[in-house]
Design a protein around this motif. Sequence first.
Motif, PDB file in Angstrom:
ATOM      1  N   ALA A 244       6.245   2.973  -1.518  1.00  0.00           N
ATOM      2  CA  ALA A 244       5.491   2.126  -0.602  1.00  0.00           C
ATOM      3  C   ALA A 244       4.030   2.063  -1.040  1.00  0.00           C
ATOM      4  N   ALA A 245       3.396   0.930  -0.785  1.00  0.00           N
ATOM      5  CA  ALA A 245       1.978   0.777  -1.105  1.00  0.00           C
ATOM      6  C   ALA A 245       1.134   1.561  -0.114  1.00  0.00           C
ATOM      7  N   ASP A 246       0.122   2.256  -0.612  1.00  0.00           N
ATOM      8  CA  ASP A 246      -0.794   3.010   0.241  1.00  0.00           C
ATOM      9  C   ASP A 246      -1.846   2.056   0.796  1.00  0.00           C
ATOM     10  N   VAL A 247      -1.670   1.671   2.040  1.00  0.00           N
ATOM     11  CA  VAL A 247      -2.564   0.679   2.646  1.00  0.00           C
ATOM     12  C   VAL A 247      -3.731   1.335   3.371  1.00  0.00           C
ATOM     13  N   SER A 248      -3.986   2.614   3.108  1.00  0.00           N
ATOM     14  CA  SER A 248      -5.121   3.279   3.737  1.00  0.00           C
ATOM     15  C   SER A 248      -6.430   2.962   3.024  1.00  0.00           C
ATOM     16  N   HIS A 249      -6.339   2.336   1.843  1.00  0.00           N
ATOM     17  CA  HIS A 249      -7.533   1.972   1.082  1.00  0.00           C
ATOM     18  C   HIS A 249      -7.850   0.492   1.266  1.00  0.00           C
ATOM     19  N   ARG A 250      -8.994   0.057   0.727  1.00  0.00           N
ATOM     20  CA  ARG A 250      -9.307  -1.369   0.770  1.00  0.00           C
ATOM     21  C   ARG A 250      -8.290  -2.119  -0.098  1.00  0.00           C
ATOM     22  N   PRO A 251      -8.092  -3.418   0.150  1.00  0.00           N
ATOM     23  CA  PRO A 251      -7.014  -4.148  -0.548  1.00  0.00           C
ATOM     24  C   PRO A 251      -7.079  -4.072  -2.064  1.00  0.00           C
ATOM     25  N   SER A 252      -8.270  -4.182  -2.646  1.00  0.00           N
ATOM     26  CA  SER A 252      -8.363  -4.152  -4.109  1.00  0.00           C
ATOM     27  C   SER A 252      -7.907  -2.810  -4.663  1.00  0.00           C
ATOM     28  N   LYS A 253      -8.269  -1.721  -3.979  1.00  0.00           N
ATOM     29  CA  LYS A 253      -7.847  -0.394  -4.440  1.00  0.00           C
ATOM     30  C   LYS A 253      -6.351  -0.196  -4.205  1.00  0.00           C
ATOM     31  N   THR A 254      -5.834  -0.726  -3.092  1.00  0.00           N
ATOM     32  CA  THR A 254      -4.394  -0.642  -2.833  1.00  0.00           C
ATOM     33  C   THR A 254      -3.616  -1.321  -3.955  1.00  0.00           C
ATOM     34  N   ALA A 255      -4.079  -2.505  -4.371  1.00  0.00           N
ATOM     35  CA  ALA A 255      -3.415  -3.232  -5.455  1.00  0.00           C
ATOM     36  C   ALA A 255      -3.486  -2.458  -6.759  1.00  0.00           C
ATOM     37  N   GLN A 256      -4.650  -1.893  -7.067  1.00  0.00           N
ATOM     38  CA  GLN A 256      -4.805  -1.123  -8.301  1.00  0.00           C
ATOM     39  C   GLN A 256      -3.901   0.106  -8.294  1.00  0.00           C
ATOM     40  N   ALA A 257      -3.831   0.773  -7.133  1.00  0.00           N
ATOM     41  CA  ALA A 257      -2.992   1.972  -7.036  1.00  0.00           C
ATOM     42  C   ALA A 257      -1.517   1.627  -7.190  1.00  0.00           C
ATOM     43  N   TYR A 258      -1.107   0.479  -6.648  1.00  0.00           N
ATOM     44  CA  TYR A 258       0.301   0.102  -6.764  1.00  0.00           C
ATOM     45  C   TYR A 258       0.637  -0.276  -8.201  1.00  0.00           C
ATOM     46  N   GLU A 259      -0.311  -0.887  -8.866  1.00  0.00           N
ATOM     47  CA  GLU A 259      -0.123  -1.192 -10.280  1.00  0.00           C
ATOM     48  C   GLU A 259       0.023   0.105 -11.080  1.00  0.00           C
ATOM     49  N   SER A 260      -0.742   1.115 -10.715  1.00  0.00           N
ATOM     50  CA  SER A 260      -0.633   2.415 -11.388  1.00  0.00           C
ATOM     51  C   SER A 260       0.728   3.047 -11.124  1.00  0.00           C
ATOM     52  N   THR A 261       1.261   2.865  -9.906  1.00  0.00           N
ATOM     53  CA  THR A 261       2.597   3.368  -9.601  1.00  0.00           C
ATOM     54  C   THR A 261       3.636   2.704 -10.491  1.00  0.00           C
ATOM     55  N   LEU A 262       3.513   1.395 -10.677  1.00  0.00           N
ATOM     56  CA  LEU A 262       4.435   0.686 -11.569  1.00  0.00           C
ATOM     57  C   LEU A 262       4.340   1.234 -12.991  1.00  0.00           C
ATOM     58  N   ALA A 263       3.119   1.472 -13.448  1.00  0.00           N
ATOM     59  CA  ALA A 263       2.937   1.988 -14.809  1.00  0.00           C
ATOM     60  C   ALA A 263       3.573   3.364 -14.963  1.00  0.00           C
ATOM     61  N   THR A 264       3.444   4.203 -13.940  1.00  0.00           N
ATOM     62  CA  THR A 264       3.998   5.554 -14.000  1.00  0.00           C
ATOM     63  C   THR A 264       5.519   5.540 -14.010  1.00  0.00           C
ATOM     64  N   VAL A 265       6.110   4.711 -13.161  1.00  0.00           N
ATOM     65  CA  VAL A 265       7.570   4.700 -13.041  1.00  0.00           C
ATOM     66  C   VAL A 265       8.219   3.987 -14.227  1.00  0.00           C
ATOM     67  N   PHE A 266       7.667   2.843 -14.624  1.00  0.00           N
ATOM     68  CA  PHE A 266       8.306   2.038 -15.670  1.00  0.00           C
ATOM     69  C   PHE A 266       7.858   2.423 -17.074  1.00  0.00           C
ATOM     70  N   GLN A 267       6.609   2.872 -17.211  1.00  0.00           N
ATOM     71  CA  GLN A 267       6.055   3.240 -18.509  1.00  0.00           C
ATOM     72  C   GLN A 267       6.308   2.176 -19.573  1.00  0.00           C
ATOM     73  N   PRO A 268       5.892   0.937 -19.314  1.00  0.00           N
ATOM     74  CA  PRO A 268       6.061  -0.102 -20.333  1.00  0.00           C
ATOM     75  C   PRO A 268       5.124   0.149 -21.509  1.00  0.00           C
ATOM     76  N   GLY A 269       5.487  -0.366 -22.658  1.00  0.00           N
ATOM     77  CA  GLY A 269       4.624  -0.215 -23.822  1.00  0.00           C
ATOM     78  C   GLY A 269       3.362  -1.042 -23.695  1.00  0.00           C
TER      79      GLY A 269
END
Length: 247
Positions: free
Chosen positions: A108-133
């Motif tokens: 789930a997205a952490d919506v406790s932060h401002r929207p821009s930080k929430t988006a950045q954090a969710y992108e980081s979650t994708l990078a961690t789970v998928f680890q694309p090249g």
Amino acid sequence: MDCLPKVTIFANRDHLAAALSAHVARLAAMTVASQGRFCVALSGGSLMDIIGPSLGSNPLRDTVNWSGWHVFWADERWVPWSSPESNYGHAQRQFFNRVSIPGEQIHAADVSHRPSKTAQAYESTLATVFQPGAGQVPRFDLMLLGVGEDGHTASLFPGYPALNENRRWVVPVVDAPKPPPVRITMTLPVINNARHVVFVAAGQGKANILSKVLNDNLQQPELPARRVNPSSGELQWFVDRAAAAEC
């Protein structure tokens, strides 16, 4: 669209829910067997009302290997998880409470932060789970999407900058034309990189927009749902007869 989608029409919403749930369960089983996990992105709106109770009831509830599921959201509203408008919260009530997906695999997205930080954090979650090249984009096994009466999908709205984003995987939307106005959304590069994309639409209220999105003779590239065209995946539509009435 370059690739005409496969459209399956069901007699009513109940038949649609049963067929969609069975389709998702089969796809998940094949993917877990071949890859060890199944990564799916959900949307908000009526999707969970359609699929959640069916997936969370027998026979599927007790036969699906939930341990291999990783669940994400194509978009999320910037509201507390306890809010009735939270996509995660709604999925929790309609789906997760009924099945045994490991909690750490519900992203789930952490919506406790401002929207821009929430988006950045969710992108980081994708990078961690998928680890694309380097230069690669996360590749979901399945994107489950809806379509709004204005043609939006996820939180990609007609005429909004997020619709043309081609670098970021997740971006904030701060002035959406429907409430709540603040959201985050996955972008088209991620959506169009999925192995399978399934649009779901039910009810007479979707009939007019489906006639526009699915009619390939109409030149309406501004409709976000028309811009969903997996580059190396399969695009399908599961709709009921009421939604397909004008197609």
